[in-house]
Design a protein around this motif. Sequence first.
Motif: not given
Length: 431
Positions: A230, A251, A260, A269, A272, A276, A280
């Motif tokens: 990601l 995402l 997710v 990641g 982000l 996002d 998460m």
Amino acid sequence: MQRCIRAAILHFPDSCRSALEADWEYLPDGLLWIVDGRIKQLGTAEALLQELPQNTELEHYPDHILIPGLIDMHVHYPQLEMIAAYGTQLLEWLNRYTFPVEQKYADKEYASRQAGAFLDQLLAQGTTTALVFATSAVNSVDAFFEQAHQRNLRMLSGKVLMDRHAPESLCDTPERGYDESAELIERWRGVGRLDYAVTPRFAPTSSDAQLSAVGQLLVDYPDTYLHTHLAENVDECAWVSELYPESRSYLDAYKQAGLVTDRAVFAHGIHLDAEDHKSMAEAGSIVCHCPSSNLFLGSGLFSINGALSAGVQVGVGTDIGGGTNLSLLSTLGDAYKVQQMAGEGLTPQQALYLATLGAARALQLDAQIGNFEVGKEADCVLLAPDRIPQLKLRLEHPIEIDELIFALMILGDERAVRQTWVMGEPALAPE
Ligand code: GUN
Ligand code: ZN
């Protein structure tokens, strides 16, 4: 079968709350008593020596440190043979170096040999659990799980799903990706110490239809994990916004397909935003920081504090072969340097937590591994700091344990690993 190891012992007990408040337990002269592969007791040598049955044999390692087996939360076993490929960033690196190598893993015998060598190297580094990318070939997953099972290792892996933007021989289809994954899940899930991770490579190599099929796999097999990449690289992120115009962010393309979750591990990641992070954190997803890979591929500087303070769980991965070192000690050293560049810090306590109890918690495996609480599986690593020549000089003077662990992160690697035990059994040739 029992074993008693006397050494300095360092771990994070269950009472340790989080990476931000990582507080280890250190026993300068400790004893770990292992019976039938599990922790029977941990204590000071002084106290525990009284309790051991009379004829118990003791393995005594003065000036060594015993820690729980390290957990690598993102690594590609087929890429061990292509570490250090020169001169590119992510997308060109995949096309020029990675995809040609991964095509070899449809051959079961080849894959088995490479998987065995990979696992032996992991053990030599003190890594006893890893979340591992195979390739899109079913054979590559069977080979990996067979080799891991033979070594009685707690390992997680799965078949890569990709149905576009890759050589045809590596591509499946949404249906085939589903069917082959389901077949592998049925075959391997829960065998010995193995767990299955549904593994779409990343959004650019999966169509909408394939991401939906992945979401369906997670619904049909809720005890599996999700493992993908990601927001690693700026060009990759721009490409995803072209490929998924309906999604608010990279995402979000995963979120819309139901990926997710609290069993989802997203490697990198880096790029982000707050929204996002919020998604998460609400889902309980995990981001895996891969510092040596991010430096090598020029991907960017991940902020560990940024993710943690937004409530996102964080792990650490070597990401071989984007990463350049299979050693988690050295990878933690790289994580420290990346945090320095980001103007933040990373204490040795936080770093070691991320690679042990923190990773076990993130993977919901902390009832089994991650520290030396009674009843847990006895995966452990014996560190010998004096095997690092530069450290040997330092050891001529008194040194605090946090300074020593920090020095091992910066200067150490597999040379500092004297022994690794898997469920109480030595994995390296005894000296
Ligand atoms: N993104 C998609 N595939 C890969 C891979 O193999 N390695 C890294 N580092 N990033 C990826
Ligand atoms: Zn990767």
